[in-house]
Design a protein around this motif. Structure first.
Motif, PDB file in Angstrom:
ATOM      1  N   ALA A 109       0.867  -1.225  -0.186  1.00 16.92           N
ATOM      2  CA  ALA A 109       0.161  -0.054   0.118  1.00 16.92           C
ATOM      3  C   ALA A 109       0.813   1.309  -0.056  1.00 16.92           C
ATOM      4  N   ALA A 110       0.441   2.028  -0.996  1.00 12.82           N
ATOM      5  CA  ALA A 110       1.248   3.593  -0.903  1.00 12.82           C
ATOM      6  C   ALA A 110       0.451   4.613  -0.450  1.00 12.82           C
ATOM      7  N   SER A 111       1.317   5.602   0.057  1.00 14.53           N
ATOM      8  CA  SER A 111       0.555   6.899   0.376  1.00 14.53           C
ATOM      9  C   SER A 111       0.412   7.872  -0.767  1.00 14.53           C
ATOM     10  N   GLY A 112      -0.124   8.907  -0.488  1.00 13.36           N
ATOM     11  CA  GLY A 112      -0.134   9.817  -1.683  1.00 13.36           C
ATOM     12  C   GLY A 112      -1.447   9.843  -2.584  1.00 13.36           C
ATOM     13  N   ARG A 113      -1.333  10.743  -3.450  1.00 13.54           N
ATOM     14  CA  ARG A 113      -2.526  11.019  -4.190  1.00 13.54           C
ATOM     15  C   ARG A 113      -2.507  10.674  -5.899  1.00 13.54           C
ATOM     16  N   THR A 114      -0.838  10.323  -6.291  1.00  7.80           N
ATOM     17  CA  THR A 114      -0.534  10.238  -7.561  1.00  7.80           C
ATOM     18  C   THR A 114       0.194   8.978  -7.939  1.00  7.80           C
ATOM     19  N   PHE A 115      -0.367   7.985  -6.922  1.00 13.20           N
ATOM     20  CA  PHE A 115       0.338   6.739  -7.147  1.00 13.20           C
ATOM     21  C   PHE A 115       0.438   6.194  -8.622  1.00 13.20           C
ATOM     22  N   SER A 116      -0.458   6.456  -9.561  1.00 10.11           N
ATOM     23  CA  SER A 116      -0.589   6.168 -10.909  1.00 10.11           C
ATOM     24  C   SER A 116       0.703   6.636 -11.803  1.00 10.11           C
ATOM     25  N   THR A 117       1.530   7.642 -11.387  1.00 10.34           N
ATOM     26  CA  THR A 117       2.514   8.240 -11.969  1.00 10.34           C
ATOM     27  C   THR A 117       3.771   7.281 -11.404  1.00 10.34           C
ATOM     28  N   TYR A 118       3.590   6.580 -10.418  1.00 10.05           N
ATOM     29  CA  TYR A 118       4.939   5.692 -10.135  1.00 10.05           C
ATOM     30  C   TYR A 118       4.921   4.337 -10.701  1.00 10.05           C
ATOM     31  N   ALA A 119       6.081   4.110 -11.192  1.00 10.52           N
ATOM     32  CA  ALA A 119       6.305   2.508 -11.670  1.00 10.52           C
ATOM     33  C   ALA A 119       6.664   1.647 -10.154  1.00 10.52           C
ATOM     34  N   MET A 120       6.268   0.593 -10.229  1.00 10.12           N
ATOM     35  CA  MET A 120       6.387  -0.221  -8.979  1.00 10.12           C
ATOM     36  C   MET A 120       7.116  -1.321  -9.294  1.00 10.12           C
ATOM     37  N   ALA A 121       7.632  -1.880  -8.254  1.00 10.07           N
ATOM     38  CA  ALA A 121       8.524  -3.072  -8.425  1.00 10.07           C
ATOM     39  C   ALA A 121       8.501  -4.074  -7.040  1.00 10.07           C
ATOM     40  N   TRP A 122       8.859  -5.365  -7.383  1.00 11.80           N
ATOM     41  CA  TRP A 122       8.971  -5.993  -6.197  1.00 11.80           C
ATOM     42  C   TRP A 122      10.553  -6.617  -6.222  1.00 11.80           C
ATOM     43  N   PHE A 123      11.341  -6.472  -5.362  1.00 10.79           N
ATOM     44  CA  PHE A 123      12.771  -7.071  -5.076  1.00 10.79           C
ATOM     45  C   PHE A 123      12.770  -7.973  -3.962  1.00 10.79           C
ATOM     46  N   PRO A 151      18.365 -14.883   2.605  1.00 10.67           N
ATOM     47  CA  PRO A 151      19.728 -14.961   3.481  1.00 10.67           C
ATOM     48  C   PRO A 151      20.759 -15.028   2.866  1.00 10.67           C
ATOM     49  N   GLY A 152      21.863 -14.241   3.396  1.00 10.92           N
ATOM     50  CA  GLY A 152      23.145 -14.209   2.805  1.00 10.92           C
ATOM     51  C   GLY A 152      23.422 -13.798   1.236  1.00 10.92           C
ATOM     52  N   LYS A 153      22.370 -13.216   0.868  1.00  9.55           N
ATOM     53  CA  LYS A 153      22.456 -12.850  -0.679  1.00  9.55           C
ATOM     54  C   LYS A 153      22.297 -11.426  -0.989  1.00  9.55           C
ATOM     55  N   GLU A 154      22.528 -10.939  -2.175  1.00  3.53           N
ATOM     56  CA  GLU A 154      22.194  -9.677  -2.409  1.00  3.53           C
ATOM     57  C   GLU A 154      20.700  -9.556  -2.800  1.00  3.53           C
ATOM     58  N   ARG A 155      20.208  -8.166  -2.463  1.00  2.15           N
ATOM     59  CA  ARG A 155      18.837  -8.057  -3.105  1.00  2.15           C
ATOM     60  C   ARG A 155      18.614  -8.091  -4.580  1.00  2.15           C
ATOM     61  N   GLU A 156      17.622  -9.005  -5.229  1.00  2.00           N
ATOM     62  CA  GLU A 156      17.782  -8.999  -6.494  1.00  2.00           C
ATOM     63  C   GLU A 156      16.008  -8.648  -7.051  1.00  2.00           C
ATOM     64  N   PHE A 157      16.062  -8.425  -8.448  1.00  2.63           N
ATOM     65  CA  PHE A 157      15.026  -7.995  -9.012  1.00  2.63           C
ATOM     66  C   PHE A 157      13.855  -9.372  -9.092  1.00  2.63           C
ATOM     67  N   ALA A 158      12.684  -8.939  -8.870  1.00  4.97           N
ATOM     68  CA  ALA A 158      11.555  -9.882  -9.118  1.00  4.97           C
ATOM     69  C   ALA A 158      10.576  -9.548 -10.494  1.00  4.97           C
ATOM     70  N   ALA A 159      10.079  -8.341  -9.959  1.00  2.56           N
ATOM     71  CA  ALA A 159       9.029  -7.993 -10.831  1.00  2.56           C
ATOM     72  C   ALA A 159       8.831  -6.450 -10.994  1.00  2.56           C
ATOM     73  N   ALA A 160       8.470  -5.944 -12.091  1.00  3.79           N
ATOM     74  CA  ALA A 160       8.014  -4.406 -12.027  1.00  3.79           C
ATOM     75  C   ALA A 160       6.937  -4.287 -12.871  1.00  3.79           C
ATOM     76  N   ILE A 161       6.259  -3.030 -12.829  1.00  2.00           N
ATOM     77  CA  ILE A 161       5.081  -2.782 -13.334  1.00  2.00           C
ATOM     78  C   ILE A 161       4.954  -1.170 -13.586  1.00  2.00           C
ATOM     79  N   SER A 162       4.557  -0.854 -14.999  1.00  2.00           N
ATOM     80  CA  SER A 162       4.348   0.653 -15.143  1.00  2.00           C
ATOM     81  C   SER A 162       3.265   1.111 -14.479  1.00  2.00           C
ATOM     82  N   GLY A 163       3.306   2.712 -14.321  1.00  2.00           N
ATOM     83  CA  GLY A 163       2.254   3.395 -13.996  1.00  2.00           C
ATOM     84  C   GLY A 163       1.009   2.923 -14.169  1.00  2.00           C
ATOM     85  N   SER A 164       0.615   2.562 -15.611  1.00  2.00           N
ATOM     86  CA  SER A 164      -0.328   2.453 -16.198  1.00  2.00           C
ATOM     87  C   SER A 164      -0.908   1.001 -15.949  1.00  2.00           C
ATOM     88  N   GLY A 165       0.171   0.124 -15.633  1.00  2.00           N
ATOM     89  CA  GLY A 165       0.032  -1.488 -15.538  1.00  2.00           C
ATOM     90  C   GLY A 165       0.247  -1.861 -16.752  1.00  2.00           C
TER      91      GLY A 165
END
Length: 124
Positions: free
Chosen positions: A23-37, A41-55
């Motif tokens: 859940a994101a705060s703010g009123r301009t959520f659609s202008t932000y691209a979002m991602a999951w990383f 344990p013991g590893k670097e953070r890695e990319f999993a998925a991303a989605i554009s502002g419009s989806g």
């Protein structure tokens, strides 16, 4: 400024499903691209998925493609990660991230805002 709060993590058996929410705060959520990383344990953070502002543009890492689905509901200021057919190697802390502008990106450095993370543990 955007504040992000993940939820939905927990313990799941191999082959099971889990849905993470961010859940994101703010009123301009659609202008932000979002991602999951994720960070195992013991590893670097890695990319999993991303989605554009419009989806309309979505990226997945090879390790989750075909099993995980990212989606967003701009009316609810929320992005989701549906995790199916989970494996023990999916065990990690999952982080939600946001970047200004609507373009999705796979790079961690492209994201300006981060949540605290939610733990996902897959048991054998």
């Amino acid at each position: 400024q955007v504040q992000l709060a993940e939820s939905g993590g927990g313990l799941v058996q191999t082959g099971g499903s889990l849905r993470l929410s961010c859940a994101a705060s703010g009123r301009t959520f659609s202008t932000y691209a979002m991602a999951w990383f994720r960070q195992a344990p013991g590893k670097e953070r890695e990319f999993a998925a991303a989605i554009s502002g419009s989806g309309g543009v979505i990226y997945y890492s090879d390790s989750v493609k075909g099993r995980f689905t990212i989606s967003r509901d701009n009316a609810k200021n929320t992005v989701y990660l549906q995790m199916n057919s989970v494996k023990p190697e999916d065990t990690a802390v999952y982080y939600c991230a946001a970047r200004g502008g609507m373009l999705a990106d796979r790079r961690e450095a492209a994201y300006d805002y981060w949540g605290q993370g939610t733990q996902v543990t897959v048991s054998t």
